[in-house]
Design an enzyme around this catalytic site. Structure first.
Site: not given
Lengths: 570, 86
Positions: A187, A495
């Protein structure tokens, strides 16, 4: 001094540091109460209700995105399952604050074990819990001040920030957010983007910044600079301006002279696909499949796995999707893959492909699910007249060519034509030549390769300089692997974290790496950085880096051949 | 016992705003409401946001919502509409 985290809300913020501290302590285990249970139960329920009311009121005042988020938080505080749990614990004689703590713990574990989006909700749950406990115990709740008395916005630093902390703040109060925890869907990230305030999350050591220190926060690069000089500030600001003007989010990855390098996203579940698409990923370069397995009493069914894999294939018609098979070990034990014995050193234990050798049924089910997913995707593409995604499957923790061949054979017999292995153990890099001849591609995991090459634990902050991806020895192993792959006409991807650094991305291409995969947020910067240089420049930069004797020199030497990075501010 | 089978249409799945709206509507109903992911899953309390989030329902996945008693059909229609809204 500088710290580094993940930039999740772009822009440059500067101000005095304010460190939010004073966590609500965990109520002592086994604490009890005096008297009958009814008043204790009522006390607990009232506290839950009051916190729900506060959260909702706070959301109503804030409006917008914060209102929605806080309304959902209020629902959590009044969750009927939670209330029943608290009451039952109080009936067992446990005092209200501890009962609240334990009732939350049940849901907390459930979310934490799911990881990804749900895992990032744990911080929200903790905040609600602490608010309720603070009400019951009278412990003061830490809250960000409306101002520091300086008349200037400050940099708010915390372990983690709750929506209720941030919702009522604004650009006029806070110049930037820095948290030690959190991720791109936390958030803090969502609200800071909505507020237009730069933010850096996952920044270790942030709360040790002395209060009042002048701090520059670069929400693009994730850099947190203490007491920056004027030239630092000017550099970050102009880089930010240039970045805004020049960042490209679309089109295939390519050097300035047109050499194509696929830019792919690392994902941890279907929930990350939207972010990858939005950032212009050409496919998935690392699909971590652990989320399907963690916290489960038994392995997920073929059907359930197949659905999760198919979602990624469907998102990238005609693109590449590289799925990594289960990477579990003693540090994340699974009920259905019991460790043979306690492992004092799980990083060096029975993990990754090594576990599959002991539990071949789990591997069979995963390969079966992948094979079905690819077949369904192909059939759907034929029906729709579109291109199917290209599924590639790779195994983690492979040390020898023999292991690589065993895995590739298993994939091929399952009808998975593209089988590869991760190169993350030095032995595999040293003998890359013999590995690449038995597989269809390789992908270098720079984080683990670095940990194993330097015998430096990834979790140990004190060993950070050894984990620097610019260490020349690491570059040597990458070069060795990429060369062996190129000699045999096999693709070689990277990666790990290092692909997310635009300068390193150019160097990796110069070393012969053919695809780069990273967290989606890094894609625009890497795409732009690569597009600003020719393959020749990348090769010169790679050569210069390998010629250096320290990580710092390697970085500087490479950058001197990559002038196009300067105006981009990356 | 009445039930509705719905394919969750929201991009975020039955999380965030859709989950909150769903639970806010469910808590207003007088009867018990259960939600099952897929067919044959374990039913959870439709009035519990934590249990709904724990189901981890993604876009395109099916849920079955069940309720019993007077007005059940109406409540189920409302909940199915929320879950089926993109």
């Amino acid at each position: 001094m500088n710290l580094r985290g993940a930039g999740v809300s772009p822009g440059i913020g500067m101000g005095a540091a304010y460190v939010l501290t004073g966590a609500v302590p965990e109520p002592v285990a086994g604490s009890t109460y005096e008297g009958p249970p009814e008043p204790e139960r009522e006390r607990a329920v009232a506290a839950l209700r009051q916190v729900a009311g506060e959260l909702e009121a706070c959301g109503n005042r804030a409006g917008g995105e914060a209102k929605e988020i806080l309304k959902a938080q209020a629902l959590i505080a009044e969750d009927p399952g939670l209330v029943v749990g608290v009451k039952a614990l109080i009936d067992e004689g446990i005092a209200a604050p501890r009962a609240v703590y334990q009732a939350f713990a049940k849901y907390r574990d459930m979310l934490a074990s799911a990881g990804g989006y749900l895992g990032e909700r744990v911080a929200d749950l903790d905040d609600i819990r602490d608010r309720v406990i603070a009400r019951l115990t009278g412990h003061p709740l830490p809250a960000p001040p409306p101002d520091l008395g300086t008349g200037e916005p400050y940099v708010l630093i915390a372990i983690d920030l709750a929506p209720a902390d941030t919702a009522l703040l604004s650009k006029d109060v806070v110049a930037a957010f820095v948290t030690e925890g959190g991720g791109p869907t936390s958030h803090t990230a969502i609200l800071s983007r909505a507020m237009g305030v730069p933010a850096v999350v996952a920044c270790p050591g942030a709360t040790e910044i002395p209060p009042g220190t002048r701090v520059l926060v670069d929400g693009n690069t994730g850099e947190v600079r203490l007491e920056p000089t004027e030239s630092d500030v000017a550099r970050h600001v102009s880089a930010n301006d240039a970045r805004r003007q020049r960042m490209t989010t679309g089109g295939p990855g390519r050097t300035r002279d047109g050499y194509l390098v696929q830019l792919l996203a690392n994902i941890g579940g279907p929930g990350d696909l939207d972010g990858a698409l939005a950032a212009g990923a050409e496919g998935v370069g690392l699909y971590r499949t652990e989320f399907l397995f963690l916290g489960r009493p038994e392995a997920p069914s073929v059907a359930e796995q197949e659905q999760a894999y198919r979602a990624a294939l469907a998102a990238f018609p005609g693109g590449k999707v590289v799925v990594r098979t289960l990477d579990a070990g003693a540090d994340k034990p699974l009920a259905f893959l019991p460790p043979a014995a306690p492992e004092p050193n799980p990083a060096l234990g029975e993990r990754g492909l090594r576990l599959f050798e002991k539990f071949p049924k789990v591997m069979d089910a995963q390969l079966e699910a992948l094979s079905v997913a690819a077949a369904v995707d192909r059939a759907g593409a034929v029906r729709a007249g579109t291109a199917a995604a290209e599924l590639q499957v790779m195994a983690p923790m492979v040390a020898t060519a023999q292991e690589a061949k065993w895995f590739a054979d298993a994939c091929h017999t399952r009808g998975l034509p593209q089988a590869g292995v991760m190169i993350e153990i030095p032995a595999a890099a040293l003998r890359a030549e013999s590995l690449v001849t038995v597989v269809d591609f390789v992908s270098i995991g720079t984080n683990d390769l670095s940990q194993y090459t330097f015998a430096a634990d990834r979790q140990s902050g004190a060993l950070g300089s050894l984990q620097d991806p610019w260490q020349p020895a690491l570059l040597d192993l990458v070069a060795m692997t990429a060369t062996a792959a190129a000699d045999n006409g096999k693709p070689c991807g990277v990666c790990g974290e290092s692909a997310a650094d635009p300068a390193m991305a150019c160097v990796l291409v110069g070393l012969g790496v053919t695809t780069l995969s990273m967290g989606a947020a890094a894609l625009p910067a890497v795409r732009t950085g690569l597009g600003a240089h020719t393959l020749d420049q990348c090769q010169l930069a790679a050569q210069a880096a390998r010629g250096a004797s320290t990580a710092a020199h390697a970085r500087a030497a490479a950058r001197s051949h990559l002038p196009g990075l300067v105006p981009l501010g990356v | 016992m009445a039930e509705r089978k719905v394919t969750v249409a929201a991009e975020v799945g039955l999380h965030a705003r859709p989950a909150a709206t769903f639970v806010q509507t469910a808590v207003k109903a007088p009867m018990d409401i259960t939600v099952t992911k897929g067919v044959g899953g374990t039913p959870v309390n439709g009035k519990s946001i934590l249990q709904i989030l724990g189901l981890d329902v993604r876009q395109g996945e099916d849920i079955v919502i069940r309720a019993e008693g007077e007005g059940a059909d109406e409540v189920l229609d409302q909940l199915a509409a929320i879950a089926g809204t993109p």
